[in-house]
Design a protein around this motif. Structure first.
Motif, PDB file in Angstrom:
ATOM      1  N   PRO A   8       0.661  -1.342  -0.358  1.00 61.29           N
ATOM      2  CA  PRO A   8       0.098  -0.030   0.088  1.00 61.29           C
ATOM      3  C   PRO A   8       0.989   0.954  -0.396  1.00 61.29           C
ATOM      4  CG  PRO A   8      -0.756  -1.044   1.661  1.00 61.29           C
ATOM      5  CD  PRO A   8      -0.126  -2.227   1.025  1.00 61.29           C
ATOM      6  N   LEU A   9       1.806   1.216   0.487  1.00 67.54           N
ATOM      7  CA  LEU A   9       2.820   2.242   0.937  1.00 67.54           C
ATOM      8  C   LEU A   9       3.357   2.742  -1.112  1.00 67.54           C
ATOM      9  CD1 LEU A   9       4.548   1.209   4.173  1.00 67.54           C
ATOM     10  CD2 LEU A   9       2.443   3.416   3.892  1.00 67.54           C
ATOM     11  N   ILE A  10       4.357   1.346  -1.221  1.00 71.78           N
ATOM     12  CA  ILE A  10       5.077   1.823  -2.294  1.00 71.78           C
ATOM     13  C   ILE A  10       3.241   2.296  -3.846  1.00 71.78           C
ATOM     14  CG2 ILE A  10       5.801   0.806  -4.615  1.00 71.78           C
ATOM     15  CD1 ILE A  10       6.675  -1.529  -2.631  1.00 71.78           C
ATOM     16  N   VAL A  11       1.970   1.840  -3.667  1.00 69.91           N
ATOM     17  CA  VAL A  11       0.836   1.954  -4.105  1.00 69.91           C
ATOM     18  C   VAL A  11       1.171   3.540  -4.103  1.00 69.91           C
ATOM     19  CG1 VAL A  11      -1.385   2.612  -4.826  1.00 69.91           C
ATOM     20  CG2 VAL A  11      -0.140  -0.012  -4.812  1.00 69.91           C
ATOM     21  N   GLU A  12       1.356   4.295  -2.950  1.00 67.29           N
ATOM     22  CA  GLU A  12       0.818   5.908  -2.928  1.00 67.29           C
ATOM     23  C   GLU A  12       1.775   6.205  -3.680  1.00 67.29           C
ATOM     24  OE1 GLU A  12      -0.045   7.551   1.086  1.00 67.29           O
ATOM     25  OE2 GLU A  12      -1.084   5.270   1.847  1.00 67.29           O
ATOM     26  N   GLU A  13       3.440   5.689  -3.463  1.00 70.44           N
ATOM     27  CA  GLU A  13       4.488   6.330  -4.332  1.00 70.44           C
ATOM     28  C   GLU A  13       4.175   6.780  -4.929  1.00 70.44           C
ATOM     29  OE1 GLU A  13       9.531   5.993  -5.540  1.00 70.44           O
ATOM     30  OE2 GLU A  13       8.546   4.225  -3.656  1.00 70.44           O
ATOM     31  N   ILE A  14       3.360   5.716  -6.028  1.00 73.32           N
ATOM     32  CA  ILE A  14       3.069   5.786  -7.231  1.00 73.32           C
ATOM     33  C   ILE A  14       2.475   7.124  -7.869  1.00 73.32           C
ATOM     34  CG2 ILE A  14       2.231   4.244  -9.495  1.00 73.32           C
ATOM     35  CD1 ILE A  14       3.909   1.624  -8.124  1.00 73.32           C
ATOM     36  N   VAL A  15       0.876   6.539  -7.061  1.00 74.37           N
ATOM     37  CA  VAL A  15       0.260   7.662  -7.056  1.00 74.37           C
ATOM     38  C   VAL A  15       0.766   8.634  -7.095  1.00 74.37           C
ATOM     39  CG1 VAL A  15      -2.172   8.626  -6.637  1.00 74.37           C
ATOM     40  CG2 VAL A  15      -2.051   6.217  -6.918  1.00 74.37           C
ATOM     41  N   PHE A  16       1.795   9.468  -6.251  1.00 72.68           N
ATOM     42  CA  PHE A  16       1.817  10.509  -5.934  1.00 72.68           C
ATOM     43  C   PHE A  16       2.865  11.107  -7.218  1.00 72.68           C
ATOM     44  CE2 PHE A  16       6.475  13.036  -4.635  1.00 72.68           C
ATOM     45  CZ  PHE A  16       5.432  13.886  -4.258  1.00 72.68           C
ATOM     46  N   ARG A  17       3.605  10.386  -7.728  1.00 69.12           N
ATOM     47  CA  ARG A  17       4.688  10.233  -8.731  1.00 69.12           C
ATOM     48  C   ARG A  17       3.717  10.759  -9.977  1.00 69.12           C
ATOM     49  NH1 ARG A  17       9.583   9.992  -8.183  1.00 69.12           N
ATOM     50  NH2 ARG A  17      10.371   8.640  -5.562  1.00 69.12           N
ATOM     51  N   LEU A  18       2.542   9.949 -10.273  1.00 72.90           N
ATOM     52  CA  LEU A  18       2.069  10.038 -11.663  1.00 72.90           C
ATOM     53  C   LEU A  18       1.556  11.378 -11.624  1.00 72.90           C
ATOM     54  CD1 LEU A  18       0.309   6.407 -11.788  1.00 72.90           C
ATOM     55  CD2 LEU A  18       2.065   7.165 -13.368  1.00 72.90           C
ATOM     56  N   LEU A  19       0.374  11.800 -10.273  1.00 71.20           N
ATOM     57  CA  LEU A  19      -0.231  12.985 -10.196  1.00 71.20           C
ATOM     58  C   LEU A  19       0.700  14.520  -9.774  1.00 71.20           C
ATOM     59  CD1 LEU A  19      -3.141  11.878  -8.029  1.00 71.20           C
ATOM     60  CD2 LEU A  19      -2.761  11.680 -10.763  1.00 71.20           C
ATOM     61  N   ARG A  20       1.859  13.985  -9.860  1.00 66.60           N
ATOM     62  CA  ARG A  20       3.031  15.086 -10.110  1.00 66.60           C
ATOM     63  C   ARG A  20       2.946  15.326 -11.003  1.00 66.60           C
ATOM     64  NH1 ARG A  20       8.696  15.835  -6.453  1.00 66.60           N
ATOM     65  NH2 ARG A  20       8.595  17.787  -5.597  1.00 66.60           N
ATOM     66  N   SER A  21       3.289  14.560 -12.266  1.00 63.97           N
ATOM     67  CA  SER A  21       3.356  14.996 -13.599  1.00 63.97           C
ATOM     68  C   SER A  21       3.093  15.983 -14.576  1.00 63.97           C
ATOM     69  CB  SER A  21       3.691  13.690 -14.654  1.00 63.97           C
ATOM     70  OG  SER A  21       2.040  12.909 -14.516  1.00 63.97           O
ATOM     71  N   GLU A  22       3.351  17.042 -14.974  1.00 60.54           N
ATOM     72  CA  GLU A  22       3.265  17.823 -15.971  1.00 60.54           C
ATOM     73  C   GLU A  22       2.352  17.279 -17.097  1.00 60.54           C
ATOM     74  OE1 GLU A  22       3.706  21.125 -15.712  1.00 60.54           O
ATOM     75  OE2 GLU A  22       4.994  20.402 -13.906  1.00 60.54           O
ATOM     76  N   ALA A  23       2.038  16.189 -17.896  1.00 61.66           N
ATOM     77  CA  ALA A  23       0.481  15.599 -17.877  1.00 61.66           C
ATOM     78  C   ALA A  23      -0.342  16.092 -16.805  1.00 61.66           C
ATOM     79  CB  ALA A  23       1.167  14.377 -18.642  1.00 61.66           C
TER      80      ALA A  23
END
Length: 307
Positions: free
Chosen positions: A163-178
Motif C-alpha cells: 500500500p505504501l508503494i502504491v501511494e508513492e506511484i500515485v504521487f509520482r503520476l499525479l505530480r507529472s506535468e501531464a
C-alpha cells in the motif's frame, strides 16, 4: 533507437513470472493484474474503474477513445484518469516475444488524498480532464513498480509495504506535468466535504447509500456533490460505494466467509447482483475466487478472465 529505461529487464522478469498464460492474470494484491497475448489482437472493449497505470514491458498496444487513439510500448505508460470505456488492440506480439503488461488500479481514496495535496493554486481555467494520456516511463515510476511486484509473493510485505508503494506511484503520476489538469480540477474548496463523504462511505458501506443522502450529509446539492466527487476521487460516488463494498467482500472471503453470506454483509440486497458486480471487478465469481485463493495459498494466485 531509444532504449527502455534502466531496470526495465527487472520489471519484464517480474511480469513474466505471473503472466504465464494468455489473457488476464490477477495477482494476490487487489488492483494489480497482468496481461499476456501471444499474437496481435483485434479491438476488444475494456474499461477503467478508477485511475489506472498500464505499463507495457514487451510488445506494443493501442487504446482508442472514440476517434482518439493512444499507442504505448516499453518506453511509455498509459494513465487512465478515471472511469472510462475504450477499445484496446495488441499491435505487436508473437509466441517467441509475447505482449506483456501490468496494470495497477489506484484506490480512489489514495487518489483523492494525493490530488488534494498537489492541487494547483493558480487561478487559470479548469480544463475538462482527458480520459487517458501516454507519457514516457521514467526510472522513478519503473523502480516503484518493481518494488511493488516484489512484494506480491510475500504476505507480510504485501500487507505492509505494497500500500505504501502504491501511494508513492500515485504521487509520482499525479505530480507529472501531464496530470496538471487533474490537479487543477480539485482546487475549488470542496475537498474537506468530499473526504468526509468518502470516510462515511467506508464506515457505512453496508447501509443503504444514495447520492442524495450523501450530498445532504455534507451540505451540498446532489448535482454539485456528484461533479466534485468525481473530480476529486476520479470515480462517481456510487462507483466508490461499489469499490468499498467489493473490497470488503474480498476481505471477508479471505477470512473464510462463505460467498453466499457475503452479499448481505457488504450491503447488497441481491446475491445475484453482488455476484455480477464481483465478477466484473475481480474477474471471476466470488465462490470461484475464494476457491482459487485457498488453492494458491501464499503463492501467486492466478485469476484468469477470458480475453
Amino acid at each position: 533507437m531509444d532504449q527502455p529505461p534502466r531496470g526495465h529487464a527487472d520489471l519484464l522478469a517480474l511480469v513474466a513470472r505471473y503472466a504465464t498464460a494468455e489473457g488476464q492474470t490477477y495477482s494476490p494484491y487487489p488492483g494489480v493484474w497482468f496481461w499476456r497475448a501471444d499474437r496481435p489482437t483485434t479491438k476488444r472493449k475494456s474499461q477503467a474503474l478508477t485511475l489506472s497505470l498500464v505499463t507495457v514491458v514487451q510488445g506494443r498496444k493501442e487504446a482508442s477513445f472514440g476517434a482518439h487513439a493512444l499507442t504505448y510500448d516499453p518506453l511509455h505508460y498509459l494513465l487512465l484518469t478515471g472511469e472510462s470505456e475504450f477499445e484496446s488492440t495488441v499491435l505487436e506480439a508473437s509466441p517467441e516475444r509475447p505482449y506483456l503488461s501490468v496494470c495497477v488500479a489506484m484506490p480512489p481514496d489514495v487518489v483523492a488524498r494525493t490530488l488534494i495535496a498537489l492541487a494547483d493554486s493558480d487561478a487559470g481555467p479548469v480544463d475538462e480532464p482527458v480520459p487517458a494520456f501516454v507519457s514516457r516511463l521514467d526510472p522513478a515510476i519503473l523502480g516503484a513498480l518493481c518494488r511493488l511486484l516484489d512484494t506480491v509473493g510475500d504476505p507480510a510485505e504485501r500487507a505492509v509495504l505494497a500500500p505504501l508503494i502504491v501511494e508513492e506511484i500515485v504521487f509520482r503520476l499525479l505530480r507529472s506535468e501531464a496530470a496538471a489538469v487533474l490537479r487543477r480540477a480539485v482546487r475549488r474548496g470542496d475537498e474537506a466535504r468530499i473526504q468526509e463523504a468518502m470516510a462515511f462511505i467506508r464506515t457505512h458501506a453496508a447501509a443503504r447509500l444514495t447520492v442524495e443522502g450523501l450530498a445532504r450529509r455534507v451540505a451540498m446539492s446532489p448535482s454539485h456533490f456528484a461533479h466534485r466527487f468525481r473530480a476529486v476521487a476520479r470515480v462517481s460516488p456510487m462507483r466508490y460505494v461499489k469499490h468499498v463494498r467489493l473490497h470488503e467482500a474480498r476481505t471477508l472471503l479471505l477470512r473464510g466467509a462463505r460467498a453466499s453470506e457475503v452479499a448481505g454483509q457488504v450491503g447488497y440486497a441481491s446475491a445475484s447482483h453482488f455476484t455480477r458486480d464481483f465478477k466484473s471487478y475481480f474477474g471471476v465469481p466470488p465462490a470461484e475466487y475464494a476457491r482459487r485463493l485457498a488453492a494458491a495459498g501464499d503463492g501467486p494466485r492466478e485469476l484468469q478472465r477470458t480475453a
